[in-house]
Design a protein around this motif. Structure first.
Motif, mmCIF file in Angstrom:
data_model
loop_
_atom_site.group_PDB
_atom_site.id
_atom_site.type_symbol
_atom_site.label_atom_id
_atom_site.label_comp_id
_atom_site.label_asym_id
_atom_site.label_seq_id
_atom_site.Cartn_x
_atom_site.Cartn_y
_atom_site.Cartn_z
ATOM 1 N N SER A 193 0.845 -1.190 0.000
ATOM 2 C CA SER A 193 0.000 0.000 0.000
ATOM 3 C C SER A 193 0.887 1.249 0.000
ATOM 4 O O SER A 193 1.944 1.289 0.613
ATOM 5 C CB SER A 193 -0.889 -0.011 1.255
ATOM 6 O OG SER A 193 -1.682 1.138 1.318
ATOM 7 N N GLU A 194 0.402 2.253 -0.695
ATOM 8 C CA GLU A 194 1.102 3.537 -0.858
ATOM 9 C C GLU A 194 2.226 3.446 -1.884
ATOM 10 O O GLU A 194 2.355 4.330 -2.720
ATOM 11 C CB GLU A 194 1.674 4.058 0.476
ATOM 12 C CG GLU A 194 1.787 5.550 0.576
ATOM 13 C CD GLU A 194 0.439 6.237 0.496
ATOM 14 O OE1 GLU A 194 0.363 7.297 -0.125
ATOM 15 O OE2 GLU A 194 -0.563 5.710 1.043
ATOM 16 N N ARG A 195 3.018 2.366 -1.822
ATOM 17 C CA ARG A 195 4.088 2.253 -2.807
ATOM 18 C C ARG A 195 3.519 1.830 -4.162
ATOM 19 O O ARG A 195 3.838 2.413 -5.178
ATOM 20 C CB ARG A 195 5.145 1.249 -2.325
ATOM 21 C CG ARG A 195 6.415 1.272 -3.150
ATOM 22 C CD ARG A 195 7.449 0.260 -2.683
ATOM 23 N NE ARG A 195 7.893 0.507 -1.304
ATOM 24 C CZ ARG A 195 8.735 -0.299 -0.635
ATOM 25 N NH1 ARG A 195 9.208 -1.388 -1.210
ATOM 26 N NH2 ARG A 195 9.097 -0.039 0.610
ATOM 27 N N HIS A 196 2.684 0.783 -4.143
ATOM 28 C CA HIS A 196 2.103 0.302 -5.404
ATOM 29 C C HIS A 196 0.634 0.669 -5.557
ATOM 30 O O HIS A 196 0.132 0.759 -6.664
ATOM 31 C CB HIS A 196 2.223 -1.219 -5.501
ATOM 32 C CG HIS A 196 3.579 -1.754 -5.251
ATOM 33 N ND1 HIS A 196 3.878 -2.595 -4.211
ATOM 34 C CD2 HIS A 196 4.745 -1.548 -5.904
ATOM 35 C CE1 HIS A 196 5.162 -2.906 -4.231
ATOM 36 N NE2 HIS A 196 5.709 -2.271 -5.240
ATOM 37 N N ASP A 219 2.679 -0.263 4.311
ATOM 38 C CA ASP A 219 4.116 -0.033 4.471
ATOM 39 C C ASP A 219 4.394 0.531 5.862
ATOM 40 O O ASP A 219 4.242 1.721 6.108
ATOM 41 C CB ASP A 219 4.619 0.938 3.398
ATOM 42 C CG ASP A 219 6.075 1.319 3.623
ATOM 43 O OD1 ASP A 219 6.708 0.751 4.529
ATOM 44 O OD2 ASP A 219 6.579 2.183 2.894
ATOM 45 N N LEU A 220 4.817 -0.359 6.748
ATOM 46 C CA LEU A 220 5.149 0.057 8.120
ATOM 47 C C LEU A 220 6.646 -0.034 8.375
ATOM 48 O O LEU A 220 7.075 -0.074 9.523
ATOM 49 C CB LEU A 220 4.413 -0.831 9.125
ATOM 50 C CG LEU A 220 2.898 -0.693 9.165
ATOM 51 C CD1 LEU A 220 2.283 -1.755 10.057
ATOM 52 C CD2 LEU A 220 2.489 0.699 9.657
ATOM 53 N N TRP A 221 7.431 -0.076 7.311
ATOM 54 C CA TRP A 221 8.867 -0.293 7.513
ATOM 55 C C TRP A 221 9.763 0.508 6.557
ATOM 56 O O TRP A 221 10.918 0.754 6.881
ATOM 57 C CB TRP A 221 9.182 -1.775 7.347
ATOM 58 C CG TRP A 221 9.028 -2.222 5.940
ATOM 59 C CD1 TRP A 221 9.988 -2.189 4.966
ATOM 60 C CD2 TRP A 221 7.853 -2.717 5.307
ATOM 61 N NE1 TRP A 221 9.483 -2.643 3.781
ATOM 62 C CE2 TRP A 221 8.183 -2.977 3.967
ATOM 63 C CE3 TRP A 221 6.549 -2.983 5.748
ATOM 64 C CZ2 TRP A 221 7.242 -3.460 3.053
ATOM 65 C CZ3 TRP A 221 5.625 -3.466 4.844
ATOM 66 C CH2 TRP A 221 5.971 -3.707 3.519
ATOM 67 N N ASP A 278 -2.467 4.346 8.441
ATOM 68 C CA ASP A 278 -1.955 3.732 7.210
ATOM 69 C C ASP A 278 -2.462 2.306 7.033
ATOM 70 O O ASP A 278 -2.705 1.871 5.901
ATOM 71 C CB ASP A 278 -0.417 3.776 7.201
ATOM 72 C CG ASP A 278 0.110 5.156 6.819
ATOM 73 O OD1 ASP A 278 -0.697 6.125 6.795
ATOM 74 O OD2 ASP A 278 1.311 5.285 6.536
ATOM 75 N N VAL A 279 -2.595 1.584 8.140
ATOM 76 C CA VAL A 279 -3.166 0.233 8.027
ATOM 77 C C VAL A 279 -4.618 0.331 7.565
ATOM 78 O O VAL A 279 -5.055 -0.429 6.688
ATOM 79 C CB VAL A 279 -3.074 -0.532 9.366
ATOM 80 C CG1 VAL A 279 -3.798 -1.866 9.275
ATOM 81 C CG2 VAL A 279 -1.615 -0.745 9.767
#
Lengths: 333, 333, 333, 333
Positions: C53-56, C82-84, C108-109
């Motif tokens: 999520s967010e990246r793709h 993306d939590l990392w 974000d989750v």
């Protein structure tokens, strides 16, 4: 300076440490070499920095880099040929199955040696991190070892004013690196002139070694040339701050450095991923200074007597008394 | 026999395996040497057994032991001086800080050599398991190493018809044993005549080595003399049945034994604590036979091509095809 | 498909895998999501891919991404918040000491859950990789655990059509991650609705678990929802190809998946740093298929009898016969 | 006493520690219970000793044993049912596949509880060390877990004046023990009355845990009942003297014991194989006292602030200042 030792640092110590999950780096570090130099020059005890050949030091910028360092009263304590950070080394460098790559690796080491000489540095650090294997049946061990020896020999013969140091590490980035332990490094170097070993505390721990024992072995064979300092949880090269996990063994190493009359650089190789960089470097150096002071206070003779006796109770009591400052006389049985 | 190899076993393979929690042993094994011999002689492929000097073999019982073995058509494949099982070795043997103990250790190895010669065995297995340290500041590494070398040299000069093999192990019974890896063993042996190395699969794994790579290194230096076979979970010398955990690396070792032209004994060193002893030995030998057959079916040339190529996909495909019998032609891309 | 299982992959399986030494990646992988999708669609057995999520996957590109997948007949099998991978998580996300960061992590989750629903995916994979500590005295364990539980509970209550799976891992990128084992994950999830566990083979091995045992425990508590497949050398998350190191334990897991009636996705999470990506994926799936076939051929009843008996000799013989195809009848004692 | 804690020891602390290579023990320890009691009573700080049911404590000798202890002003701090040291437990006790053995294990625990009550001890230590497996395909995890739970439940219901503590350990004597971590122990105990956990420092380290974190988790669930103290090199239960390897983590544990308001026994579980027993016990207790003093000098509030901050530099500086006695004011940035 720390006692008689000059004190250095690898650039990641002040850099924006990245890992495979956070490729941008966790932040807070310097971006350009100048920024890193500016940070480093704020650490009072620091005498020098390591540079990576081609990345930081090229044929064209030698004079510029020299003045960047001299302006800040810093030395270049090591030039490191980049044998790991480019895609051409994906399947190895000095021990690649491709002879062209092997040739290129040797050429890059030689270039690094020339640049080292150009900046007045007497060492290059050959870390064959990509030379190894990941899977069973993926390596011809015999050929790889021969290629490594031939490559090191050719490099070290290139010029005698720069000594070729080999840095061992058991794993990462490969699951198995060929040059994995102090003893294997000695075998690799035997019979070759103008070579030595760079021992990294954390690599040695991850190899299952007692670092002081590895240092003593290297010293016996004339290869104890340079130290990288850091710490970890024994199973991986965590590149943590000095003495943050393993205090007794770091203290034991300090004693052995003195006993073996090691007089070279003490260079930080830490990755303070999530930490402010200056305090992290200062924490490392404060621990090293504290451990040196502790050994000085105890005295070499007292420690020597315990070490020679081989008695665990005496060893345990010694460490406790050195660290907590308890007087030895009060506890004698 | 297994191909051209004679097949042996250490006595615990058929013994009543004890550990520190169950000192009586978990049962099911033979008590006396005769009982163990009787069990061993039921394992068809078995050609010989190892004996511990002083415990099983003394100056007085040589003829009796010889006939016990010849009656059962078994050989004595190794005589092991006991450098670990008596209280006198509590703080080390060949590398004890006490010169009397060092002298006694050398004397016991020489006696074992004489007894080996007396029973027609060409080897002794020097395992300096008690020579090491447990705590930081407990060992003078430099002296210990010198004492080990001096001791081995004196033993090996005692008589030329019995070769002194050194068995390395990284830990247990000490938390750190001095002779810990293949490379360190080579350093120990260099310059001494009539010596070699006994490589134990599980010791090598626990030392973080790839066993085949260790064997190739030892072979390069002329010290690949004898194998102990077993398996473990990499972190401890679990002495489990062969190939019960690490199949690809055991298979890789079989390939390298052939490639390095190893022709010596294959000797089981397993501790079947909770298992019936005969089926355990047979399981081990069935796995070894299966792995030899697999390598033969694949052919050295095909394997060699993969190993030389250094490509992990080819290596992975090779292992899968060898083990599952899939035809290589069906999967080519 | 592999039997009744849909087969998926994480994007690094086809990406240009980087590590801290080669930040550019070792090459050969796809750059854009489209390139990766094109590569993935060439792997016949593959049914879906995971997205970050967010990246793709963003609020703006949902329809575009859906059509990219449907055009290639692929599903989105998992959406991973993306939590990392961003600097804001440097000192943790759901368990950060900063309440603003904790809030942002939960947000974000939730966003990832909405996007998952938007693309028809019923899961998000919460991997709290940055939630942990590196040094002694760096963490308030009690608060961290409470924050983790509160965060997971708030997320899972956000919407009931997307199940919140938690992925555990003992270390990396932190030297210690809070959610480290299957048992700890169960404790974390107890009393919260709409949650489950994602078990990654390599994480489980690195945690010292037997993966099949961890799966059985998770199943007992109703949390066995999703598998990541790969392999390693037990001490680190090497993300290697399936069954390349640990064949018996991978085979044991396949048996237990069937026994526990696991019917979910089998998703590759490998980092083929130096390998061609398509053959690496195919090697993984070929091994999984081979292991399923082997279990089918042996039959659940025969295996069950051995497992219930608890006898190591029977277990060892079973594995050898399953893998080498030896007939059981020939070796019965 | 050590602060508010009573101080105990397991009998091997003063015994003739054996291992599988030296079954006679390395010597120097007491043989009979009386001899051990006599030695123990010379350790000033010591308040009690653990006994093994059936081995040291039987239905017939309760009064005799009580007077042996009271004569020396010592308590019996724990009664340990012997679930590991007899051949009947070779393939497990509480989780044996044989229902008769399971029944016998429960009966032996109950007998130990009765004897504990008889000598005025409120605990038994159930260590299911033989309950586990060694090989893949050797265990039915689901049944084993159920048997363990049923067994513990039946024992704990036997009488309410003796609390059943479960001691976890990841391996040894089995390569895999079922009750392996703190979190798994909590799962095992949930829903059962009159139970708790015995946490052994070295078992926790070998399980990959941070011991203080494990203690905090157990405390959260109400199961933090009893401590065994020792140390090791993280990979095996070396049973070394306290703080001889891992000083920062032992110090962190002392802080957390105070923070969690742990008020129970501090019991040594060391195996001083090659050491004189009395000084070894005294070394352990001197380290524990030193660490308590260090925490007291630093003050809970100062430590708390660092722990809550989550900053590694602060944590590292704190440990150094606590151990070396440097003043915090001199180094503030």
């Amino acid at each position: 300076m720390l006692g008689k030792h000059k004190v250095g640092a690898c650039l990641p110590t002040f850099g924006s440490c990245a890992d495979r999950f956070c490729l941008s780096g966790y932040g807070g570090g310097g971006g350009t070499m100048e920024e890193i130099l500016d940070m480093a020059s704020q650490v009072e005890a620091l005498d020098g920095l390591e540079l990576v050949s081609e990345r930081h030091l090229t044929d064209d910028n030698i004079d510029h880099v020299k003045s960047l360092f001299s302006d800040r009263n810093l030395e270049i304590c090591m030039v490191v040929p980049d044998l790991w950070g480019q895609q051409k080394w994906t399947k190895g460098g000095l021990a690649s199955v491709d002879p062209k790559i092997r040739k290129e690796a040797v050429a890059d080491v030689k270039k690094a040696m020339d640049r080292a000489a150009g900046v007045g540095c007497g060492y290059v650090d050959v870390w064959p991190g990509q030379d190894g294997f990941d899977y069973p049946f993926q390596a011809d061990f015999t050929s790889a070892w021969k290629w490594l020896r031939d490559g090191i020999a050719e490099c070290s013969a290139h010029r005698s004013d720069v000594r070729v140091l080999v840095e061992y590490k058991p794993k990462e980035p490969r699951t198995h690196c060929f040059v994995s332990t102090a003893a294997k490094t000695i075998l690799l170097l035997q019979g070759i002139e103008n070579v030595g070993c760079l021992i990294d505390f954390g690599h040695s721990m991850a190899a299952g070694e007692n670092v002081a024992e590895a240092a003593a072995l290297l010293s016996d064979y004339g290869y104890l040339d340079y130290f990288h300092l850091n710490d970890n949880y024994r199973l991986w090269d965590d590149d943590m701050m000095v003495a943050s996990v393993n205090i007794p063994e770091t203290l034991e190493l300090v004693y052995w450095m003195k006993k073996l009359d090691y007089g070279g650089w003490l260079t930080l190789d830490v990755f303070p991923y999530r930490e402010e960089k200056l305090p992290a470097a200062e924490n490392c150096l404060a621990w090293m200074k504290a451990l040196y002071d502790i050994v000085d206070r105890a005295g070499m003779e007292r420690i020597e007597n315990v070490v020679r006796g081989g008695d665990a109770n005496e060893a345990s009591r010694l460490v406790r008394e050195m660290l907590t400052g308890d007087s030895p006389s009060q506890e004698k049985e």
